[in-house]
Scaffold this active site. Structure first.
Site, PDB file in Angstrom:
ATOM      1  N   MET A 296     -13.005  -1.144   7.271  1.00 51.44           N
ATOM      2  CA  MET A 296     -13.067   0.175   7.913  1.00 51.44           C
ATOM      3  C   MET A 296     -12.930  -0.001   9.429  1.00 51.44           C
ATOM      4  O   MET A 296     -13.329   0.877  10.203  1.00 51.44           O
ATOM      5  CB  MET A 296     -14.379   0.874   7.561  1.00 51.44           C
ATOM      6  CG  MET A 296     -14.488   1.127   6.056  1.00 51.44           C
ATOM      7  SD  MET A 296     -15.497   2.544   5.642  1.00 51.44           S
ATOM      8  CE  MET A 296     -17.059   2.037   6.299  1.00 51.44           C
TER       9      MET A 296
ATOM     10  N   LEU B  36     -13.795  -4.323  13.828  1.00 49.17           N
ATOM     11  CA  LEU B  36     -13.831  -5.683  13.293  1.00 49.17           C
ATOM     12  C   LEU B  36     -14.710  -6.609  14.127  1.00 49.17           C
ATOM     13  O   LEU B  36     -14.762  -6.503  15.350  1.00 49.17           O
ATOM     14  CB  LEU B  36     -12.403  -6.254  13.235  1.00 49.17           C
ATOM     15  CG  LEU B  36     -11.398  -5.422  12.426  1.00 49.17           C
ATOM     16  CD1 LEU B  36     -10.042  -6.121  12.390  1.00 49.17           C
ATOM     17  CD2 LEU B  36     -11.898  -5.145  11.013  1.00 49.17           C
ATOM     18  N   HIS B  37     -15.398  -7.494  13.436  1.00 45.43           N
ATOM     19  CA  HIS B  37     -16.203  -8.525  14.092  1.00 45.43           C
ATOM     20  C   HIS B  37     -15.881  -9.861  13.436  1.00 45.43           C
ATOM     21  O   HIS B  37     -15.033  -9.930  12.526  1.00 45.43           O
ATOM     22  CB  HIS B  37     -17.699  -8.187  14.006  1.00 45.43           C
ATOM     23  CG  HIS B  37     -18.158  -7.856  12.621  1.00 45.43           C
ATOM     24  ND1 HIS B  37     -18.181  -8.780  11.602  1.00 45.43           N
ATOM     25  CD2 HIS B  37     -18.576  -6.683  12.064  1.00 45.43           C
ATOM     26  CE1 HIS B  37     -18.622  -8.226  10.498  1.00 45.43           C
ATOM     27  NE2 HIS B  37     -18.860  -6.941  10.737  1.00 45.43           N
TER      28      HIS B  37
ATOM     29  N   GLY C 103     -17.202 -11.550  11.230  1.00 46.99           N
ATOM     30  CA  GLY C 103     -17.281 -11.564   9.765  1.00 46.99           C
ATOM     31  C   GLY C 103     -15.954 -11.161   9.148  1.00 46.99           C
ATOM     32  O   GLY C 103     -15.461 -11.809   8.212  1.00 46.99           O
ATOM     33  N   HIS C 104     -15.342 -10.087   9.676  1.00 46.80           N
ATOM     34  CA  HIS C 104     -14.039  -9.657   9.159  1.00 46.80           C
ATOM     35  C   HIS C 104     -12.976 -10.730   9.420  1.00 46.80           C
ATOM     36  O   HIS C 104     -12.108 -10.980   8.592  1.00 46.80           O
ATOM     37  CB  HIS C 104     -13.574  -8.370   9.854  1.00 46.80           C
ATOM     38  CG  HIS C 104     -14.432  -7.184   9.585  1.00 46.80           C
ATOM     39  ND1 HIS C 104     -15.238  -6.612  10.548  1.00 46.80           N
ATOM     40  CD2 HIS C 104     -14.603  -6.443   8.465  1.00 46.80           C
ATOM     41  CE1 HIS C 104     -15.857  -5.576  10.028  1.00 46.80           C
ATOM     42  NE2 HIS C 104     -15.503  -5.448   8.776  1.00 46.80           N
TER      43      HIS C 104
ATOM     44  N   GLN D 219     -16.727   7.881   1.197  1.00 43.54           N
ATOM     45  CA  GLN D 219     -17.846   6.998   0.887  1.00 43.54           C
ATOM     46  C   GLN D 219     -19.044   7.227   1.817  1.00 43.54           C
ATOM     47  O   GLN D 219     -20.036   6.519   1.732  1.00 43.54           O
ATOM     48  CB  GLN D 219     -17.410   5.532   0.907  1.00 43.54           C
ATOM     49  CG  GLN D 219     -17.130   4.943   2.281  1.00 43.54           C
ATOM     50  CD  GLN D 219     -16.630   3.514   2.180  1.00 43.54           C
ATOM     51  OE1 GLN D 219     -15.506   3.264   1.777  1.00 43.54           O
ATOM     52  NE2 GLN D 219     -17.466   2.542   2.546  1.00 43.54           N
TER      53      GLN D 219
ATOM     54  N   ARG E 256     -22.144  -1.802  12.473  1.00 42.87           N
ATOM     55  CA  ARG E 256     -23.202  -0.875  12.896  1.00 42.87           C
ATOM     56  C   ARG E 256     -24.109  -1.464  13.976  1.00 42.87           C
ATOM     57  O   ARG E 256     -24.828  -0.727  14.638  1.00 42.87           O
ATOM     58  CB  ARG E 256     -24.064  -0.479  11.701  1.00 42.87           C
ATOM     59  CG  ARG E 256     -23.313   0.337  10.669  1.00 42.87           C
ATOM     60  CD  ARG E 256     -24.104   0.444   9.379  1.00 42.87           C
ATOM     61  NE  ARG E 256     -23.239   0.925   8.309  1.00 42.87           N
ATOM     62  CZ  ARG E 256     -23.045   2.203   8.010  1.00 42.87           C
ATOM     63  NH1 ARG E 256     -23.707   3.115   8.673  1.00 42.87           N
ATOM     64  NH2 ARG E 256     -22.236   2.548   7.052  1.00 42.87           N
TER      65      ARG E 256
HETATM   66  O1  PAF Z   1     -16.927  -2.762   3.165  1.00 43.89           O
HETATM   67  C1  PAF Z   1     -16.196  -1.894   3.694  1.00 43.89           C
HETATM   68  O2  PAF Z   1     -15.856  -2.001   4.872  1.00 43.89           O
HETATM   69  C2  PAF Z   1     -15.745  -0.703   2.874  1.00 43.89           C
HETATM   70  O3  PAF Z   1     -16.734  -0.282   1.992  1.00 43.89           O
HETATM   71  C3  PAF Z   1     -14.413  -0.928   2.144  1.00 43.89           C
HETATM   72  C4  PAF Z   1     -14.532  -2.023   1.095  1.00 43.89           C
HETATM   73  C5  PAF Z   1     -13.324  -1.293   3.142  1.00 43.89           C
HETATM   74  C6  PAF Z   1     -13.978   0.349   1.430  1.00 43.89           C
HETATM   75  O4  PAF Z   1     -13.804   1.402   2.320  1.00 43.89           O
END
Ligand code: PAF
Length: 284
Positions: free
Chosen positions: A28, A31-32, A34-35, A62, A188
């Site tokens: 989403m 990015l940090h 971890g990503h 979501q 967050r």
């Molecule tokens: O973990 C997330 O960042 C989200 O839940 C995902 C898997 C990208 C789905 O929107």
């Protein structure tokens, strides 16, 4: 040079020109490190000639709270630069209208692993996660998809969806990345005040303190929960509250009556409106 696409039809055409195998890292954004580790893991899986795709999409369906969605950080140009530096080939950054018809009405719902933890405290959240992940899997048909183990319930649900719906994507979990003081990295974290950020490693410390009693052979779940709760609530900041603290079987994600199998001690805590999750494995 990273290629960017914002549209489902054009990204499908682009993909035909790119070489398999394909690995997808759904995110989403914001990015940090971890990503970035997930992107590097994706590269490892597909090799230098394969294709690494990162999706950046703040999935509205979501979010259980409108304010959480509104406040979600979206530093897109920084994210794209980070994706490129970590070795991604393709960034998919669709606007909401490109992924969801205005009258979309089909949702994926899981009915067992969602009964506890975030599934219980964030109604509808995982329906939104599973729906968007299945859409992304359908668009990209990736050989691999990489997710962080920090969101272990999400990972378990996606693996279950892949199994139960016969998806051909291999779903891979990657270990949680932590700051040097132990706080699990999360988009967050940037919303914490300086004093909350300084306090937040208490979450990991509390889980570690509980995990450490497993050396005694303790099997009573309430002892683990008591120790973790005591550490979480020791001189807390005023803004700190516990959303849930649960000990669940690592496979079924149901509360464990006795620690005779590996379990997850998991918590979600709030600093004001900022919700942080973390967990630790309790060995049997
Ligand atoms: O973990 C997330 O960042 C989200 O839940 C995902 C898997 C990208 C789905 O929107």
């Amino acid at each position: 040079m990273i290629t960017r696409s914002t549209d489902v039809n054009s990204v499908r055409k682009l993909l035909q020109k790119m070489s398999p195998p394909f690995a997808l890292v759904p995110t989403m954004g914001a990015l940090h490190e971890g990503h970035l580790e997930l992107i590097r893991k994706a590269r490892q899986k597909v090799g230098s000639s394969g294709t690494v795709i990162v999706s950046i999409f703040v999935n509205p369906i979501q979010f259980d709270k409108a304010s959480d969605l509104e406040n979600y950080p979206q530093p897109l140009s920084t994210d794209l630069a980070l994706c490129e530096r970590a070795g991604a080939d393709l960034a998919f950054t669709p606007p909401k209208e490109s992924l969801y018809h205005a009258d979309h009405s089909v949702l994926i719902r899981e009915s067992l692993l969602t009964k506890h933890l975030c599934g219980a405290t964030r109604p509808g959240h995982f329906d939104g996660v599973l729906t968007v992940v299945l859409k992304l899997f359908n668009i990209f048909q990736p050989n691999y998809a990489i997710f962080g183990q920090k969101d272990f319930q999400q990972l378990a649900l996606i693996q279950r969806m892949a199994r139960d719906l016969n998806l051909s994507t291999t779903v891979i979990g990657h270990p949680t990345v932590r700051a040097p003081d132990g706080l699990a990295l999360s988009s967050r974290n940037t919303h914490l005040t300086a004093s909350e950020r300084a306090d937040a490693p208490r979450i990991h410390r509390a889980l570690c303190a509980a995990r450490d009693i497993s050396h005694t052979g303790e099997q009573n779940p309430s002892i683990y929960l008591e120790v973790a709760r005591k550490h979480l609530l020791m001189n807390p900041l005023e803004s700190f509250t516990i959303d849930y603290l649960e000990l669940v079987d690592a496979e079924t994600l149901q509360p464990t009556p006795s620690v005779t199998k590996p379990s997850f001690l998991a918590t979600a805590c709030f600093y004001g409106k900022v919700r942080l999750i973390d967990h630790i494995v309790i060995p049997s």
